[in-house]
Each structure stands twice: as structure tokens, then as C-alpha cells.
Design a protein around this motif. Structure first.
Motif, PDB file in Angstrom:
ATOM      1  N   VAL A  41       4.893  -1.448  -1.325  1.00 48.85           N
ATOM      2  CA  VAL A  41       4.084  -0.550  -0.489  1.00 48.85           C
ATOM      3  C   VAL A  41       3.093   0.128  -1.425  1.00 48.85           C
ATOM      4  CG1 VAL A  41       4.058   1.458   1.024  1.00 48.85           C
ATOM      5  CG2 VAL A  41       5.925  -0.202   1.192  1.00 48.85           C
ATOM      6  N   VAL A  42       1.816  -0.254  -1.277  1.00 45.12           N
ATOM      7  CA  VAL A  42       0.767   0.303  -2.122  1.00 45.12           C
ATOM      8  C   VAL A  42       0.270   1.595  -1.481  1.00 45.12           C
ATOM      9  CG1 VAL A  42      -1.478  -0.106  -3.182  1.00 45.12           C
ATOM     10  CG2 VAL A  42       0.144  -1.995  -2.922  1.00 45.12           C
ATOM     11  N   GLY A  43       0.132   2.621  -2.293  1.00 44.24           N
ATOM     12  CA  GLY A  43      -0.248   3.931  -1.772  1.00 44.24           C
ATOM     13  C   GLY A  43       0.963   4.684  -1.251  1.00 44.24           C
TER      14      GLY A  43
ATOM     15  N   VAL B  14       9.346  -1.927  -3.834  1.00 43.95           N
ATOM     16  CA  VAL B  14       8.496  -1.643  -4.983  1.00 43.95           C
ATOM     17  C   VAL B  14       7.372  -0.708  -4.517  1.00 43.95           C
ATOM     18  CG1 VAL B  14       7.093  -2.617  -6.841  1.00 43.95           C
ATOM     19  CG2 VAL B  14       8.985  -3.957  -5.879  1.00 43.95           C
ATOM     20  N   PRO B  15       7.602   0.602  -4.592  1.00 46.33           N
ATOM     21  CA  PRO B  15       6.531   1.523  -4.224  1.00 46.33           C
ATOM     22  C   PRO B  15       5.477   1.547  -5.329  1.00 46.33           C
ATOM     23  CG  PRO B  15       8.444   2.749  -4.963  1.00 46.33           C
ATOM     24  CD  PRO B  15       8.817   1.295  -4.980  1.00 46.33           C
ATOM     25  N   MET B  16       4.209   1.499  -4.925  1.00 39.75           N
ATOM     26  CA  MET B  16       3.117   1.500  -5.899  1.00 39.75           C
ATOM     27  C   MET B  16       2.105   2.572  -5.544  1.00 39.75           C
ATOM     28  SD  MET B  16       2.283  -2.474  -6.551  1.00 39.75           S
ATOM     29  CE  MET B  16       3.568  -3.702  -6.653  1.00 39.75           C
TER      30      MET B  16
ATOM     31  N   ARG C 119      -1.632   8.144 -11.763  1.00 33.31           N
ATOM     32  CA  ARG C 119      -1.200   9.552 -11.699  1.00 33.31           C
ATOM     33  C   ARG C 119       0.193   9.692 -11.107  1.00 33.31           C
ATOM     34  NH1 ARG C 119      -5.725  12.208  -8.331  1.00 33.31           N
ATOM     35  NH2 ARG C 119      -5.605  10.116  -7.473  1.00 33.31           N
ATOM     36  N   SER C 120       0.545   8.823 -10.174  1.00 27.75           N
ATOM     37  CA  SER C 120       1.845   8.916  -9.499  1.00 27.75           C
ATOM     38  C   SER C 120       2.911   8.011 -10.121  1.00 27.75           C
ATOM     39  CB  SER C 120       1.695   8.551  -8.022  1.00 27.75           C
ATOM     40  OG  SER C 120       0.843   9.465  -7.370  1.00 27.75           O
ATOM     41  N   ALA C 121       2.492   7.067 -10.949  1.00 25.63           N
ATOM     42  CA  ALA C 121       3.446   6.143 -11.572  1.00 25.63           C
ATOM     43  C   ALA C 121       4.490   6.923 -12.356  1.00 25.63           C
ATOM     44  CB  ALA C 121       2.710   5.167 -12.472  1.00 25.63           C
TER      45      ALA C 121
ATOM     46  N   GLU D 211       2.748   1.677 -11.161  1.00 24.99           N
ATOM     47  CA  GLU D 211       1.296   1.694 -11.055  1.00 24.99           C
ATOM     48  C   GLU D 211       0.847   0.398 -10.380  1.00 24.99           C
ATOM     49  OE1 GLU D 211      -2.743   2.074 -13.749  1.00 24.99           O
ATOM     50  OE2 GLU D 211      -0.795   2.233 -14.735  1.00 24.99           O
ATOM     51  N   ALA D 212      -0.063   0.508  -9.429  1.00 26.33           N
ATOM     52  CA  ALA D 212      -0.562  -0.656  -8.697  1.00 26.33           C
ATOM     53  C   ALA D 212      -1.562  -1.409  -9.568  1.00 26.33           C
ATOM     54  CB  ALA D 212      -1.204  -0.225  -7.389  1.00 26.33           C
TER      55      ALA D 212
END
Length: 71
Positions: free
Chosen positions: A8-10, A34-36, A40-42, A57-58
Motif C-alpha cells: 500500500v503506497v502512501g 508492505v506499507p510504503m 520521511r515516513s520510512a 520507503e517507496a
């Protein structure tokens, strides 16, 4: 039913949070989430199905092994 690796990107934004909520509510067959998000959020975590999952990180290499990506 086969379970999948889902990205899930974002994941930290409003749309990503809504996608995660729907996946959880509908008990989507997920083996690995896999949340991406941006750099900054990684490294932060989100809660999914009662477990803490680390946000990646995406970037292209993060998609290796992912069966389905939601943007």
C-alpha cells in the motif's frame, strides 16, 4: 484461498489509511503487508490486524516480491 503480498503506497496518508482499513475490514487474504510511503515516513510503524508493521520507503526495490500494489 491463496494469500498475497500486498503493498500500500502512501500508507501514512488519508487514502492509504482508508485502503488499509478496508483491507482489514474485508479480511483480504494478505500473507505479508508492505506499507510504503516517502522517505520521511520510512521506518515508522502502522498497526494492521493488531500488529505493528514497519513502513518502507517507496522506491523500485521495495516492490520485489509484491503480488499486488495499491496506490
Amino acid at each position: 484461498m491463496k494469500k498475497h503480498t500486498i503493498a500500500v503506497v502512501g500508507a501514512t496518508g488519508a487514502v492509504g489509511q482508508t485502503m488499509l482499513k478496508i483491507l482489514e475490514e474485508r479480511n483480504f487474504p494478505i500473507d505479508t503487508l508492505v506499507p510504503m510511503a516517502s522517505s520521511r515516513s520510512a521506518g515508522q510503524t502502522i498497526t494492521f490486524r493488531g500488529e505493528q508493521v514497519v513502513i518502507k520507503e517507496a522506491k523500485p526495490e521495495a516492490f520485489v516480491g509484491v503480488d499486488l500494489a495499491l496506490f
